[in-house]
Design a protein around this motif. Sequence first.
Motif, mmCIF file in Angstrom:
data_model
loop_
_atom_site.group_PDB
_atom_site.id
_atom_site.type_symbol
_atom_site.label_atom_id
_atom_site.label_comp_id
_atom_site.label_asym_id
_atom_site.label_seq_id
_atom_site.Cartn_x
_atom_site.Cartn_y
_atom_site.Cartn_z
ATOM 1 N N ASP A 258 -7.867 -7.178 35.221
ATOM 2 C CA ASP A 258 -8.995 -8.107 35.090
ATOM 3 C C ASP A 258 -10.229 -7.462 35.721
ATOM 4 O OD1 ASP A 258 -10.818 -10.196 35.168
ATOM 5 O OD2 ASP A 258 -9.315 -11.695 35.703
ATOM 6 N N PHE A 259 -11.321 -7.376 34.949
ATOM 7 C CA PHE A 259 -12.552 -6.831 35.536
ATOM 8 C C PHE A 259 -13.714 -7.804 35.394
ATOM 9 C CE2 PHE A 259 -12.394 -5.229 31.181
ATOM 10 C CZ PHE A 259 -13.697 -5.314 30.716
ATOM 11 N N THR A 260 -13.379 -9.098 35.350
ATOM 12 C CA THR A 260 -14.406 -10.123 35.241
ATOM 13 C C THR A 260 -15.327 -10.107 36.458
ATOM 14 O OG1 THR A 260 -12.825 -11.506 34.026
ATOM 15 C CG2 THR A 260 -14.812 -12.583 34.881
ATOM 16 N N GLU A 261 -16.609 -9.813 36.235
ATOM 17 C CA GLU A 261 -17.637 -9.798 37.278
ATOM 18 C C GLU A 261 -17.219 -8.939 38.473
ATOM 19 O OE1 GLU A 261 -18.525 -13.829 38.238
ATOM 20 O OE2 GLU A 261 -19.455 -14.254 36.297
ATOM 21 N N MET A 262 -16.613 -7.805 38.206
ATOM 22 C CA MET A 262 -16.181 -6.888 39.263
ATOM 23 C C MET A 262 -16.902 -5.555 39.152
ATOM 24 S SD MET A 262 -12.052 -7.337 39.394
ATOM 25 C CE MET A 262 -11.257 -8.937 39.520
ATOM 26 N N SER A 263 -17.137 -4.940 40.308
ATOM 27 C CA SER A 263 -17.587 -3.552 40.314
ATOM 28 C C SER A 263 -16.404 -2.665 39.977
ATOM 29 C CB SER A 263 -18.142 -3.180 41.685
ATOM 30 O OG SER A 263 -17.084 -3.078 42.636
ATOM 31 N N PHE A 264 -16.679 -1.381 39.701
ATOM 32 C CA PHE A 264 -15.584 -0.511 39.284
ATOM 33 C C PHE A 264 -14.587 -0.291 40.422
ATOM 34 C CE2 PHE A 264 -13.507 3.496 38.030
ATOM 35 C CZ PHE A 264 -13.102 3.135 36.756
ATOM 36 N N ASP A 265 -15.054 -0.183 41.652
ATOM 37 C CA ASP A 265 -14.118 -0.044 42.774
ATOM 38 C C ASP A 265 -13.163 -1.231 42.823
ATOM 39 O OD1 ASP A 265 -15.318 2.312 43.429
ATOM 40 O OD2 ASP A 265 -16.031 1.675 45.411
ATOM 41 N N GLN A 266 -13.693 -2.422 42.600
ATOM 42 C CA GLN A 266 -12.848 -3.612 42.603
ATOM 43 C C GLN A 266 -11.848 -3.573 41.446
ATOM 44 O OE1 GLN A 266 -16.210 -6.388 42.524
ATOM 45 N NE2 GLN A 266 -15.555 -7.199 44.512
ATOM 46 N N VAL A 267 -12.291 -3.092 40.297
ATOM 47 C CA VAL A 267 -11.388 -2.977 39.149
ATOM 48 C C VAL A 267 -10.256 -2.007 39.462
ATOM 49 C CG1 VAL A 267 -11.202 -2.441 36.696
ATOM 50 C CG2 VAL A 267 -13.296 -3.470 37.578
ATOM 51 N N VAL A 268 -10.596 -0.887 40.109
ATOM 52 C CA VAL A 268 -9.576 0.107 40.446
ATOM 53 C C VAL A 268 -8.546 -0.492 41.404
ATOM 54 C CG1 VAL A 268 -9.170 2.298 41.635
ATOM 55 C CG2 VAL A 268 -11.077 2.085 40.028
ATOM 56 N N ARG A 269 -9.019 -1.195 42.431
ATOM 57 C CA ARG A 269 -8.077 -1.810 43.374
ATOM 58 C C ARG A 269 -7.228 -2.864 42.664
ATOM 59 N NH1 ARG A 269 -12.803 -1.656 46.858
ATOM 60 N NH2 ARG A 269 -12.531 -0.038 48.457
ATOM 61 N N ASN A 270 -7.858 -3.610 41.772
ATOM 62 C CA ASN A 270 -7.115 -4.603 40.995
ATOM 63 C C ASN A 270 -6.049 -3.927 40.135
ATOM 64 O OD1 ASN A 270 -6.310 -6.947 39.739
ATOM 65 N ND2 ASN A 270 -8.147 -7.186 38.492
ATOM 66 N N ALA A 271 -6.419 -2.819 39.489
ATOM 67 C CA ALA A 271 -5.470 -2.082 38.652
ATOM 68 C C ALA A 271 -4.324 -1.534 39.490
ATOM 69 C CB ALA A 271 -6.188 -0.953 37.916
ATOM 70 N N VAL B 77 -14.813 -3.537 26.800
ATOM 71 C CA VAL B 77 -16.183 -3.568 26.270
ATOM 72 C C VAL B 77 -16.143 -3.500 24.751
ATOM 73 C CG1 VAL B 77 -18.366 -2.323 26.144
ATOM 74 C CG2 VAL B 77 -17.219 -2.607 28.355
ATOM 75 N N CYS B 78 -15.271 -2.631 24.230
ATOM 76 C CA CYS B 78 -15.163 -2.478 22.780
ATOM 77 C C CYS B 78 -14.725 -3.786 22.120
ATOM 78 C CB CYS B 78 -14.179 -1.356 22.449
ATOM 79 S SG CYS B 78 -13.791 -1.195 20.695
ATOM 80 N N LEU B 79 -13.755 -4.477 22.728
ATOM 81 C CA LEU B 79 -13.147 -5.644 22.100
ATOM 82 C C LEU B 79 -13.670 -6.965 22.645
ATOM 83 C CD1 LEU B 79 -9.496 -4.278 21.977
ATOM 84 C CD2 LEU B 79 -11.133 -4.416 20.099
ATOM 85 N N ASP B 80 -14.716 -6.908 23.498
ATOM 86 C CA ASP B 80 -15.378 -8.103 24.012
ATOM 87 C C ASP B 80 -14.422 -8.980 24.801
ATOM 88 O OD1 ASP B 80 -17.335 -9.944 24.559
ATOM 89 O OD2 ASP B 80 -17.103 -11.023 22.681
ATOM 90 N N ARG B 81 -13.879 -8.424 25.885
ATOM 91 C CA ARG B 81 -13.030 -9.185 26.796
ATOM 92 C C ARG B 81 -13.081 -8.528 28.164
ATOM 93 N NH1 ARG B 81 -8.737 -10.294 24.246
ATOM 94 N NH2 ARG B 81 -9.679 -9.598 22.305
#
Length: 599
Positions: free
Chosen positions: A314-327, A277-281
């Motif tokens: 990658d958290f493109t158009e993802m909810s936080f749960d999805q980001v966590v699983r991706n991570a 969010v800070c670095l716009d990506r």
Amino acid sequence: MSAEISDSVLRPVLSSTLRVTGATARSGLATWGQLHLLRHLRNAGDSANVLTFTVQVPLPEHCDVRGLQSVMCEVLRRYESLRTTYVTKGGPVRQVVAGEGELAFDLYETHAGHVTTLAGELAERLKELPFDIESEWPVRCAAVLTGGNPAVLVLAFNHMALDHGGALIVTAEMSRQLSGGEPGALPRWQPVDQADFEQSPAGVAICTRALDHVRRILQPAVATTLDVPPGDFGPMRALVLRMRSPAAIRAAETCARRLRVSSSSVILAAAAVALGVCLDRTRVVFQLVASNRVVEPQRSLVASVALDTACLVDFTEMSFDQVVRNAFNATVTAYIMGQCDPLAKDALLREQEVMIGRRIGLDVKFNDSRTDRSVAPEPSAEVLQQLMRRTEVVEEAYEFSGGGVYMNVWGTGAASEIVLAGDISELPRKVQHEILSGMERLVVASAVQDIPARELNHVAGVVPLVRGPNWVRCPGGYVDLDATREVWRRVARTDVADVYAEPADLGYHRLVGYALAVDDRSLGDIRREFVSFLDARYEIKAPDWYVRCVNPPHSMKDRAGWEGLQVVDEGNGHDDGEDSKQPPVPASSLAATHAKDSG
């Protein structure tokens, strides 16, 4: 020690010498882990003692001085890494294991109530000076006595010789022998053996797979993260923030149990979102610290085997749960690919930089070094909000900084800290505080329920960094057109040159460089020369298309001045045949905007 400690307040009651004779003497190439730490030592310069770590070993009551000295000599004989120096000049780096030698061992007397304090003072004293890796064994030692008997052994290790996992093996062996255990057979796998394996066909195959993993991650759109205006924020160069947040640590465990992943993945996901969010990506590349101690023989190797491994979240158009699983999935893959020759990795990065025309910055590191991650989950959102009121952030300043951002989770249980260390010439102090606070908010909010993708920015509460009017978004990160134009004119060897940005797919821009032809260099040579100017500059990028003209433009106010001129040559500068001559869009398109209008 090879150098005398400057502090004269502490004086030993006994200065002894540990002597090793008849041990194995041999040499070989440096291991990947040693090469990795050597780079950090060189970057640290006069502050190389930051790569010295200390360990305090409580000693059994029946331990006496003679017995302790005997065990110390046996441990030095047992582990070759503790008798290793390095040859760093005149060819490939080599490790040299001494078959005999001496080590200073000072003993200090104090009363029972002062043991812990004195041990801490000795630890600071032992790591005050950097190790001389070419002449000094990578261990220093001292002991605290009470009533004439050893109470605590204090050790300082050079990180190039062994990591914290290796130090645990050493201290466990010491404790076992001091408790009456026999030394047993020498370990069959030592650092020289590890280096031989790394050079074998099996080791080369492991390295090749790891390099393929890095290559897959380094897509043009995720080449660098810290594409920010370089700044000067005063004499304080590096800032270290230590956040003590029981709410974040407990919330991470709660979220991890809910999603059946590791709590490290939850914190890493929050770091990716806050930094993104800070670095716009929406895609952030981290370097994780892979312990590489999953299987034998590396699991029991007393050496530095931990290496940095690339991880894309990658958290493109993802909810936080999805980001966590991706991570979580990304970290599992990264750790599997954690063994790699750092010199081969450097060569790959330079190769990729030439290909994409910009500096690749793997300068955001993440490590979870907690010794105990077990905490009681707090499922109540109300309780977590109450705990957040107890959050403390301690700020420290350091003169040394290797650049970039370093995130670490360390400590024990709910008392663990989330640490963010950053170069404030890249991320100002206020921004670093916002990122750390945003991580806490995301983790706490995710404890009991998911955070929709559309709310991630709001929950994080991080203000996007403002880059400036002449910055444009290109594949791989943002670019400062003014700085790029300046470098382009140096490379073109004429001031009759300019760079223009034109819209491309997915909201990116493509750079086109025009110049008056003043020599007969090929476009490939010109592109390679531009890349040589990149160094540590993340704000510039080589043009994607080059046009060199016979005559100067009618006007350099905008791109239209270059239209209709006789062209000497044009292409992408990759020297790859006819394809290099086919522009992705017509070079003469007037739809492109002038550099000053593209910000």
